[in-house]
Scaffold this active site. Structure first.
Site, PDB file in Angstrom:
ATOM      1  N   HIS A 148     -19.733 -25.890  88.173  1.00 20.34           N
ATOM      2  CA  HIS A 148     -19.833 -24.428  88.150  1.00 20.34           C
ATOM      3  C   HIS A 148     -19.435 -23.856  89.495  1.00 20.34           C
ATOM      4  O   HIS A 148     -19.763 -24.386  90.539  1.00 20.34           O
ATOM      5  CB  HIS A 148     -21.232 -23.958  87.750  1.00 20.34           C
ATOM      6  CG  HIS A 148     -22.342 -24.584  88.525  1.00 20.34           C
ATOM      7  ND1 HIS A 148     -22.790 -25.860  88.266  1.00 20.34           N
ATOM      8  CD2 HIS A 148     -23.087 -24.125  89.555  1.00 20.34           C
ATOM      9  CE1 HIS A 148     -23.769 -26.160  89.107  1.00 20.34           C
ATOM     10  NE2 HIS A 148     -23.970 -25.129  89.896  1.00 20.34           N
ATOM     11  N   HIS A 153     -19.832 -20.658  91.915  1.00 20.51           N
ATOM     12  CA  HIS A 153     -20.662 -19.476  92.161  1.00 20.51           C
ATOM     13  C   HIS A 153     -19.775 -18.351  92.692  1.00 20.51           C
ATOM     14  O   HIS A 153     -18.999 -18.564  93.633  1.00 20.51           O
ATOM     15  CB  HIS A 153     -21.709 -19.752  93.240  1.00 20.51           C
ATOM     16  CG  HIS A 153     -22.749 -20.758  92.866  1.00 20.51           C
ATOM     17  ND1 HIS A 153     -23.970 -20.413  92.330  1.00 20.51           N
ATOM     18  CD2 HIS A 153     -22.766 -22.111  92.959  1.00 20.51           C
ATOM     19  CE1 HIS A 153     -24.690 -21.500  92.123  1.00 20.51           C
ATOM     20  NE2 HIS A 153     -23.986 -22.554  92.497  1.00 20.51           N
TER      21      HIS A 153
HETATM   22  P1  5GP Z   1     -26.440 -25.237  91.748  1.00 15.86           P
HETATM   23  O1  5GP Z   1     -27.649 -25.250  92.635  1.00 15.86           O
HETATM   24  O2  5GP Z   1     -26.421 -26.438  90.817  1.00 15.86           O
HETATM   25  O3  5GP Z   1     -25.160 -25.082  92.495  1.00 15.86           O
HETATM   26  O4  5GP Z   1     -26.559 -23.934  90.865  1.00 15.86           O
HETATM   27  C1  5GP Z   1     -27.147 -23.885  89.615  1.00 15.86           C
HETATM   28  C2  5GP Z   1     -27.372 -22.421  89.313  1.00 15.86           C
HETATM   29  O5  5GP Z   1     -27.625 -22.296  87.934  1.00 15.86           O
HETATM   30  C3  5GP Z   1     -28.557 -21.802  90.066  1.00 15.86           C
HETATM   31  O6  5GP Z   1     -28.105 -20.704  90.850  1.00 15.86           O
HETATM   32  C4  5GP Z   1     -29.512 -21.379  88.956  1.00 15.86           C
HETATM   33  O7  5GP Z   1     -30.164 -20.151  89.221  1.00 15.86           O
HETATM   34  C5  5GP Z   1     -28.593 -21.297  87.738  1.00 15.86           C
HETATM   35  N1  5GP Z   1     -29.244 -21.602  86.464  1.00 15.86           N
HETATM   36  C6  5GP Z   1     -30.095 -22.639  86.218  1.00 15.86           C
HETATM   37  N2  5GP Z   1     -30.473 -22.629  84.916  1.00 15.86           N
HETATM   38  C7  5GP Z   1     -29.829 -21.572  84.348  1.00 15.86           C
HETATM   39  C8  5GP Z   1     -29.823 -21.044  83.016  1.00 15.86           C
HETATM   40  O8  5GP Z   1     -30.467 -21.553  82.082  1.00 15.86           O
HETATM   41  N3  5GP Z   1     -29.063 -19.950  82.796  1.00 15.86           N
HETATM   42  C9  5GP Z   1     -28.336 -19.363  83.781  1.00 15.86           C
HETATM   43  N4  5GP Z   1     -27.633 -18.276  83.459  1.00 15.86           N
HETATM   44  N5  5GP Z   1     -28.314 -19.824  85.052  1.00 15.86           N
HETATM   45  C10 5GP Z   1     -29.055 -20.926  85.329  1.00 15.86           C
END
Ligand code: 5GP
Ligand code: ZN
Length: 136
Positions: A99, A101
């Site tokens: 993903h 951001h």
């Molecule tokens: P990472 O830390 O892996 O780069 O980012 C994961 C992101 O996914 C976090 O910013 C978190 O808030 C978001 N996230 C986690 N679970 C969900 C979800 O069920 N739905 C959505 N829309 N975002 C999520």
């Protein structure tokens, strides 16, 4: 992938506030935003991160981010945005599906990276609608 939450969002088994979708890519509001207008852009194809994702799926996601990023910033009145991708636990990755951001920035916002920003479901739905409008 059966248990991957982002694959579940792609399949419609979990709800999300979508801002863009095509055959290969989905973009939706981060549920716990670190800034107003925090959007995630994902390839629909499952992988863990950049270590194992196909080059094509990542190219499609970044191509979408190129189109979506400036429109997100416009929609929420930001004056810039970061594009960030966390790859691996040591790099703060918490969801193991690739993903990107999109993190809008505001003048004088004293942004503290990764400090969560309170945003209600209603506000997220409104943000998504504004961005969708700009994406036509
Ligand atoms: P990472 O830390 O892996 O780069 O980012 C994961 C992101 O996914 C976090 O910013 C978190 O808030 C978001 N996230 C986690 N679970 C969900 C979800 O069920 N739905 C959505 N829309 N975002 C999520
Ligand atoms: Zn997945």
């Amino acid at each position: 992938m059966q248990d991957c939450i982002f694959c579940k969002i792609v399949r419609g088994e979990l709800p999300s506030f979508k801002v863009f979708e095509d055959e290969h890519v989905l973009a939706f509001m981060d549920i716990e935003p670190v800034a107003v207008g925090h959007v995630l852009v994902i390839p629909k194809e499952h992988a863990m991160n950049l270590y194992d994702a196909s080059e094509e799926s990542i190219a499609q996601a970044f191509s979408a981010a190129h189109r979506i990023g400036p429109r997100v910033a416009n929609a929420v009145g930001a004056e810039g945005f970061h594009i960030t991708m966390n790859n691996g636990e040591a790099a703060w990755q918490t969801v193991f599906h690739p993903h990107i951001h999109i993190l809008p920035r505001y003048p004088g916002d004293n942004h503290d990276p990764w400090k969560k920003h309170q945003r209600s479901r209603e506000e997220l739905a409104r943000d998504a609608k504004k961005i969708q409008t700009l994406l036509g």
